[in-house]
Design a protein around this motif. Structure first.
Motif, mmCIF file in Angstrom:
data_model
loop_
_atom_site.group_PDB
_atom_site.id
_atom_site.type_symbol
_atom_site.label_atom_id
_atom_site.label_comp_id
_atom_site.label_asym_id
_atom_site.label_seq_id
_atom_site.Cartn_x
_atom_site.Cartn_y
_atom_site.Cartn_z
ATOM 1 N N ASN A 1 -1.964 -2.919 -7.096
ATOM 2 C CA ASN A 1 -0.950 -1.958 -6.663
ATOM 3 C C ASN A 1 0.419 -2.776 -5.955
ATOM 4 O O ASN A 1 0.360 -2.888 -4.826
ATOM 5 C CB ASN A 1 -1.551 -0.629 -5.970
ATOM 6 C CG ASN A 1 -0.462 0.367 -5.954
ATOM 7 O OD1 ASN A 1 0.874 0.124 -5.728
ATOM 8 N ND2 ASN A 1 -1.088 1.584 -5.954
ATOM 9 N N LYS A 2 1.091 -3.202 -6.474
ATOM 10 C CA LYS A 2 2.281 -4.108 -6.077
ATOM 11 C C LYS A 2 3.320 -3.170 -5.148
ATOM 12 O O LYS A 2 3.706 -3.737 -4.052
ATOM 13 C CB LYS A 2 3.108 -4.474 -7.208
ATOM 14 C CG LYS A 2 2.386 -5.453 -8.076
ATOM 15 C CD LYS A 2 1.829 -6.805 -7.336
ATOM 16 C CE LYS A 2 1.125 -7.757 -8.499
ATOM 17 N NZ LYS A 2 0.686 -9.006 -7.561
ATOM 18 N N ARG A 3 3.355 -1.935 -5.233
ATOM 19 C CA ARG A 3 4.148 -1.233 -4.425
ATOM 20 C C ARG A 3 3.424 -0.866 -2.963
ATOM 21 O O ARG A 3 4.044 -1.068 -2.106
ATOM 22 C CB ARG A 3 4.566 0.130 -4.882
ATOM 23 C CG ARG A 3 5.661 0.072 -6.021
ATOM 24 C CD ARG A 3 5.842 1.395 -6.745
ATOM 25 N NE ARG A 3 6.363 2.483 -5.992
ATOM 26 C CZ ARG A 3 7.445 2.427 -5.460
ATOM 27 N NH1 ARG A 3 8.320 1.900 -5.665
ATOM 28 N NH2 ARG A 3 7.722 3.562 -4.661
ATOM 29 N N ILE A 4 2.121 -0.789 -3.156
ATOM 30 C CA ILE A 4 1.493 -0.439 -1.719
ATOM 31 C C ILE A 4 1.563 -1.965 -1.070
ATOM 32 O O ILE A 4 1.773 -2.140 0.134
ATOM 33 C CB ILE A 4 -0.145 -0.173 -2.019
ATOM 34 C CG1 ILE A 4 0.116 1.282 -2.482
ATOM 35 C CG2 ILE A 4 -0.838 -0.193 -0.935
ATOM 36 C CD1 ILE A 4 -1.297 1.941 -2.645
ATOM 37 N N GLU A 5 1.064 -2.917 -1.848
ATOM 38 C CA GLU A 5 1.418 -4.337 -1.258
ATOM 39 C C GLU A 5 2.532 -4.850 -0.591
ATOM 40 O O GLU A 5 2.466 -5.150 0.691
ATOM 41 C CB GLU A 5 1.030 -5.382 -2.365
ATOM 42 C CG GLU A 5 0.726 -6.632 -1.834
ATOM 43 C CD GLU A 5 0.388 -7.691 -2.876
ATOM 44 O OE1 GLU A 5 0.488 -8.899 -2.443
ATOM 45 O OE2 GLU A 5 0.193 -7.330 -3.960
ATOM 46 N N LYS A 6 3.507 -4.267 -1.155
ATOM 47 C CA LYS A 6 4.970 -4.480 -0.633
ATOM 48 C C LYS A 6 5.179 -3.588 0.557
ATOM 49 O O LYS A 6 5.863 -4.214 1.568
ATOM 50 C CB LYS A 6 6.126 -4.560 -1.816
ATOM 51 C CG LYS A 6 7.450 -4.614 -1.140
ATOM 52 C CD LYS A 6 8.564 -4.001 -2.216
ATOM 53 C CE LYS A 6 9.699 -4.118 -1.804
ATOM 54 N NZ LYS A 6 10.779 -3.827 -2.725
ATOM 55 N N ASN A 7 4.701 -2.513 0.601
ATOM 56 C CA ASN A 7 5.064 -1.550 1.751
ATOM 57 C C ASN A 7 3.998 -1.441 2.903
ATOM 58 O O ASN A 7 4.529 -0.631 3.841
ATOM 59 C CB ASN A 7 5.505 -0.293 0.988
ATOM 60 C CG ASN A 7 6.912 -0.150 0.280
ATOM 61 O OD1 ASN A 7 7.848 -0.478 0.896
ATOM 62 N ND2 ASN A 7 6.685 -0.191 -0.892
ATOM 63 N N ALA A 8 2.881 -2.116 2.703
ATOM 64 C CA ALA A 8 1.697 -1.909 3.786
ATOM 65 C C ALA A 8 1.733 -2.957 4.675
ATOM 66 O O ALA A 8 1.837 -4.058 4.213
ATOM 67 C CB ALA A 8 0.542 -1.701 3.105
ATOM 68 N N PHE A 9 1.277 -2.734 5.720
ATOM 69 C CA PHE A 9 0.786 -3.784 6.908
ATOM 70 C C PHE A 9 -0.729 -4.042 6.132
ATOM 71 O O PHE A 9 -1.357 -3.029 5.737
ATOM 72 C CB PHE A 9 0.933 -3.436 8.056
ATOM 73 C CG PHE A 9 2.358 -3.296 8.728
ATOM 74 C CD1 PHE A 9 2.859 -4.469 9.268
ATOM 75 C CD2 PHE A 9 3.073 -2.144 8.686
ATOM 76 C CE1 PHE A 9 4.158 -4.611 9.689
ATOM 77 C CE2 PHE A 9 4.156 -2.191 9.381
ATOM 78 C CZ PHE A 9 4.941 -3.174 9.618
ATOM 79 N N THR A 10 -1.331 -5.128 6.966
ATOM 80 C CA THR A 10 -2.662 -5.451 6.684
ATOM 81 C C THR A 10 -3.145 -5.921 8.146
ATOM 82 O O THR A 10 -2.535 -5.931 8.932
ATOM 83 C CB THR A 10 -2.995 -6.630 5.451
ATOM 84 O OG1 THR A 10 -2.185 -7.505 6.094
ATOM 85 C CG2 THR A 10 -2.627 -6.237 4.118
ATOM 86 N N MET A 11 -4.770 -5.717 8.234
ATOM 87 C CA MET A 11 -5.254 -5.950 9.336
ATOM 88 C C MET A 11 -6.311 -7.152 9.085
ATOM 89 O O MET A 11 -7.464 -6.876 9.118
ATOM 90 C CB MET A 11 -5.885 -4.887 10.017
ATOM 91 C CG MET A 11 -6.394 -4.991 11.288
ATOM 92 S SD MET A 11 -5.376 -5.612 12.661
ATOM 93 C CE MET A 11 -4.554 -4.070 13.167
ATOM 94 N N LYS A 12 -5.905 -8.376 8.813
ATOM 95 C CA LYS A 12 -6.742 -9.463 8.550
ATOM 96 C C LYS A 12 -6.616 -10.805 9.371
ATOM 97 O O LYS A 12 -7.464 -11.672 9.636
ATOM 98 C CB LYS A 12 -6.270 -9.878 7.013
ATOM 99 C CG LYS A 12 -7.576 -10.767 6.419
ATOM 100 C CD LYS A 12 -8.758 -10.187 6.242
ATOM 101 C CE LYS A 12 -9.655 -11.258 5.349
ATOM 102 N NZ LYS A 12 -11.001 -10.978 5.367
ATOM 103 N N THR A 13 -5.233 -10.934 9.894
ATOM 104 C CA THR A 13 -4.857 -12.235 10.411
ATOM 105 C C THR A 13 -4.192 -12.021 11.890
ATOM 106 O O THR A 13 -3.704 -10.742 12.119
ATOM 107 C CB THR A 13 -3.836 -13.105 9.614
ATOM 108 O OG1 THR A 13 -2.641 -12.256 9.620
ATOM 109 C CG2 THR A 13 -4.340 -13.122 8.354
ATOM 110 N N ILE A 14 -3.762 -13.014 12.656
ATOM 111 C CA ILE A 14 -3.225 -12.707 14.024
ATOM 112 C C ILE A 14 -1.879 -12.416 13.590
ATOM 113 O O ILE A 14 -1.356 -11.646 14.415
ATOM 114 C CB ILE A 14 -3.389 -14.179 14.857
ATOM 115 C CG1 ILE A 14 -2.829 -13.940 15.876
ATOM 116 C CG2 ILE A 14 -2.650 -15.186 14.033
ATOM 117 C CD1 ILE A 14 -3.248 -15.152 16.959
#
Length: 451
Positions: free
Chosen positions: A118-131
């Motif tokens: 899902n490219k639109r979610i990938e573009k507009n979402a933050f993730t919680m994986k890195t510093i």
């Protein structure tokens, strides 16, 4: 005496733990660890970093601190040639490629965020994986608070103060709990023009509840606690689309929001999935000794390894406690091979429990079959993870952070954009002495010389 060349790919829990467990190999091996980041990140505390409870430097440790008898290279792993025992790495600063050979290989490259295409979610979402993710989320939340405080339109203020977290596993639950406390405490102490009724925290779960890793009773208690803290739980649905200011759910609901955080899935790097060996859901399928059957000199552990529990037939989950135990098995088996011993240790591990913090002085835990909730579980979580931090220095700093947080308000300093420089070409050998001289001059002087 010819040294055995050992390459460790990855600087997370698995890779660093193998390195630390092999500290006895002082004169028998040449160990090199490769990671794209030059630090080890204690990921269980990332949500606390996003809320400002912990400083970023307190849970990040330079990998070189663990390299008393090893070399470290900061680079991206580009490809692995198992047949010829070669690993290609790329220096991220300028793209320079280097090929390393090995006698033994340890693959501990972890996983990356899965957006399921899902490219639109990938573009507009933050993730919680890195510093970087945690710092970006904290900065964004403070920015939204500042804008909302100066906004008269209540509908716009409500959108600015709506946070949606997709994924109700440990990462999602701990993230929404920390952010909920941070936003509400900050509004109460600093932002007098914000209407607290406009704060909306939403956790989206694809299953019927949250924290599916725990038993139903404990999961239900966690859900009730989050709801009492003002968090809305949307179950049995998924996020299917997103824009800059909204999330569209599979149940047909559209949530207007300025903040979307995605914790709903993990995937394996294409370097791993493309290897010539057996895979399970993208992960490398290993034997009971944590080796690739076709390549006994290659060990795999952590998130990118598919390790089957011989007792249950299920595959072990990708948790920190499993990675730590796997690292001990890999280190012992590696040393057995190096010293010419025929015996190999089988991996067998039974989890002692799972735990999560779900808000201010509130947690849940299952320990040796016993369920614990509330402040006691919160203290157990704090104590366990504090002890797991690799160095005394970091233990002391985190304990100090937690103590200060009990007495002082959280910091709401907004860090603006940080300039970053990179080069497409960094080969000075091909530059003439005059060109090199001009290269080092100030732009104004350079233009004069050119004329």
């Amino acid at each position: 005496m010819q040294l055995h060349k050992i390459l460790i790919l990855g600087g997370g829990f698995a890779g660093i733990s193998v390195l630390r467990n092999m500290s006895k190999l002082r004169h028998d091996a040449q160990i090199t660890i490769i990671s794209e980041d030059n630090f080890f990140l204690f990921t269980p505390m990332l949500p606390e970093m996003a809320s400002g409870t912990i400083h970023p430097s307190d849970i990040s440790i330079p990998i070189r601190k663990f390299c008393k008898n090893a070399e470290f290279i900061q680079a991206k792993i580009s490809s692995i040639d198992l047949k010829n025992r070669l690993v290609a790495i790329t220096r991220t600063f300028d793209g320079k490629v280097k090929v390393l050979d090995y006698d033994y290989l340890v693959i501990a490259m972890g996983s990356t965020t899965n957006f399921f295409g899902n490219k639109r979610i990938e573009k507009n979402a933050f993730t919680m994986k890195t510093i970087q993710d945690a710092i970006a989320i904290k900065n964004h939340l403070i920015h939204m608070l500042e804008i909302a405080d100066g906004e008269d339109d209540q509908k716009i203020q409500e959108k600015l103060l709506t946070v949606v977290v997709v994924g109700a596993g440990f990462a999602g639950v701990e993230t929404i709990g920390e952010i909920n406390d941070f936003i509400r405490d900050s509004v109460r102490h600093y932002y007098r023009n914000i209407n607290p009724a406009n704060i909306h925290m939403v956790l989206v779960s694809g299953s019927a509840g949250i924290l599916p890793e725990l038993d139903k009773n404990l999961s239900k208690k966690a859900l009730d606690s989050l709801q009492k803290a003002g968090i809305r739980i949307v179950t049995k649905t998924k996020a299917v689309d997103a824009g800059e200011d909204y999330v569209f759910l599979g149940n047909g609901e559209t949530i207007q929001c300025a903040t979307l955080i995605w914790t709903a899935g993990l995937t394996i790097d294409s370097v791993i999935t493309s290897l010539d060996c057996d895979h399970k859901a993208g992960k490398i399928l290993v034997d009971e000794f944590l080796r690739i059957p076709k390549y006994p000199e290659v060990f795999v552990l952590g998130d990118c390894a598919a390790i089957q529990d011989n007792k249950t037939g299920e595959f072990y989950p990708p948790t920190a406690q499993h990675a730590l135990r796997e690292s001990r098995t890999v280190a012992r088996n590696l040393m057995h091979q190096i010293f010419g011993k025929d015996s190999q240790e089988r991996f067998n591990f039974e989890s002692k429990g799972m735990m999560a913090i779900i808000g201010k002085r509130n947690g849940i835990a299952t320990i040796s079959g016993y369920n614990v909730t509330g402040t006691i579980a919160w203290l157990v979580w704090k104590t366990y993870y504090l002890m797991m931090l690799p160095t005394f220095e970091k233990k002391f700093k985190v304990a100090l952070d937690w103590t200060c947080n009990l007495f002082f308000k959280k910091d709401i300093t907004l860090i603006r954009k940080i300039k970053k420089k990179s080069l497409n070409r960094f080969d000075m050998d091909d530059i003439s002495s005059m060109d090199q001289f001009l290269f080092n001059l100030e732009p104004e002087v350079k233009s004069v010389k050119t004329l």
